[in-house]
Design an enzyme around this catalytic site. Structure first.
Site, PDB file in Angstrom:
ATOM      1  N   GLU A 118       6.426 -65.750 -12.576  1.00 38.98           N
ATOM      2  CA  GLU A 118       7.193 -64.941 -13.522  1.00 38.98           C
ATOM      3  C   GLU A 118       8.367 -64.250 -12.826  1.00 38.98           C
ATOM      4  O   GLU A 118       9.456 -64.135 -13.400  1.00 38.98           O
ATOM      5  CB  GLU A 118       6.270 -63.923 -14.197  1.00 38.98           C
ATOM      6  CG  GLU A 118       5.277 -64.585 -15.155  1.00 38.98           C
ATOM      7  CD  GLU A 118       4.279 -63.612 -15.737  1.00 38.98           C
ATOM      8  OE1 GLU A 118       4.189 -63.518 -16.977  1.00 38.98           O
ATOM      9  OE2 GLU A 118       3.570 -62.938 -14.960  1.00 38.98           O
ATOM     10  N   GLY A 141       2.202 -63.730 -11.728  1.00 38.95           N
ATOM     11  CA  GLY A 141       3.361 -62.858 -11.604  1.00 38.95           C
ATOM     12  C   GLY A 141       4.385 -63.359 -10.614  1.00 38.95           C
ATOM     13  O   GLY A 141       5.570 -63.037 -10.723  1.00 38.95           O
ATOM     14  N   GLU A 186      -3.363 -67.527 -15.518  1.00 46.32           N
ATOM     15  CA  GLU A 186      -4.020 -66.380 -16.147  1.00 46.32           C
ATOM     16  C   GLU A 186      -5.208 -66.762 -17.032  1.00 46.32           C
ATOM     17  O   GLU A 186      -6.232 -66.067 -17.058  1.00 46.32           O
ATOM     18  CB  GLU A 186      -2.996 -65.570 -16.958  1.00 46.32           C
ATOM     19  CG  GLU A 186      -2.086 -64.693 -16.126  1.00 46.32           C
ATOM     20  CD  GLU A 186      -0.868 -65.431 -15.590  1.00 46.32           C
ATOM     21  OE1 GLU A 186       0.029 -64.769 -15.031  1.00 46.32           O
ATOM     22  OE2 GLU A 186      -0.810 -66.674 -15.737  1.00 46.32           O
ATOM     23  N   ALA A 232      -0.741 -61.631  -9.268  1.00 47.68           N
ATOM     24  CA  ALA A 232      -1.018 -60.196  -9.278  1.00 47.68           C
ATOM     25  C   ALA A 232      -2.126 -59.873  -8.280  1.00 47.68           C
ATOM     26  O   ALA A 232      -2.824 -60.761  -7.786  1.00 47.68           O
ATOM     27  CB  ALA A 232      -1.436 -59.764 -10.687  1.00 47.68           C
TER      28      ALA A 232
END
Length: 261
Positions: free
Chosen positions: A115, A112, A135, A67
């Site tokens: 993901e 992300g 994270e 992110a």
């Protein structure tokens, strides 16, 4: 050109659409890029000639390196929840897109980025790729389905090791675990991804779509509940002192000192 946004482009060649995330060198998955991903796949949905999709990142360093952490200091728990809900919807759109989607992981795929790769049907990696969900090192938790899809994809203990440590793994380990299906020299990755996509595109499109729906059926029946649990956890993390410490430490390039509060 099927779609051209500020950070994402989509071109079509021989029934294969290539979606490129262009924010080099790290291609961070900002909130704006998530919305562009939705716009790109909305455009793809309208083109019946598309039979396979490749997602990759611009440059030689990263697929998507996570992110955009520079956005995080301004996020309240409610903003984090709203952004994550939008991301979950877009990733679900990609996961259930009518044609197969191939992730060409050309470098770092973290947070992300991993993901995003996990919602693709097939993942190919360059030999310099690194994948992980870091994270927890920032005092937060995954918010786009990483806990659910990684634990479903590989051995649970291996998934938990990645989730609990936040440490990235190399391409050869990702291949051994089954996170990626093939590893190629970096300069060959897109050629190999295109060859696979064209092989898929040559098959009956209705049959391939039917097979994809059937293959995804089991996951689609339970994942919404798991995603709700993940989202609640991420929202809670953005109300903690640890979250503030983790993000500050990252931006200040120092080691985090977590208090557990």
């Amino acid at each position: 050109m099927l779609y051209e946004g500020e950070k994402i482009s989509c071109v079509l060649e021989d029934a294969v659409a290539t979606v490129t995330i262009s924010a080099p060198p790290m291609n961070p998955l900002s909130a704006a890029i998530v919305l562009e991903l939705q716009a790109a796949f909305d455009a793809l949905e309208k083109d019946d000639t598309v039979r396979c999709v490749i997602i990759t990142g611009a440059g030689e360093k990263a697929f998507v390196a996570g992110a955009d952490i520079t956005e995080f200091p301004n996020w309240t728990p409610n903003i984090a929840e709203d952004v994550s809900e939008k991301g979950v919807r877009v990733f679900g759109l990609i996961e259930n897109f009518r044609t197969p989607v191939i992730a060409a992981i050309n470098g770092f795929a973290l947070g992300g980025g991993l993901e995003l790769a996990l919602v693709c049907d097939i993942r190919l990696a360059s030999d310099n790729a690194r994948v992980g969900l870091p994270e927890v090192t920032l005092g937060i938790s995954p918010g786009y389905g990483g806990t659910q899809r990684l634990c479903d994809l590989i051995n649970l203990g291996e998934a938990k090791m990645m989730l609990y440590t936040g440490a990235p793994i190399k391409a050869d380990k990702a291949l051994a675990l089954g996170i990626v299906q093939e590893v190629y020299p970096r300069e060959e990755l897109m050629t190999q991804a295109m060859a696979l996509a064209k092989k898929i595109a040559a098959n009956g499109p209705l049959a391939v779509s039917a097979v994809k729906r059937a293959a995804n059926y089991r996951r689609s029946t339970w994942i919404q509940q798991g995603l709700a649990v993940e989202l609640a956890g991420q929202k809670a993390m953005f109300a903690t002192a640890d979250h503030n410490e983790g993000i500050s430490a990252f931006l200040e390039k120092r080691k985090s000192v977590f208090s557990g509060k």
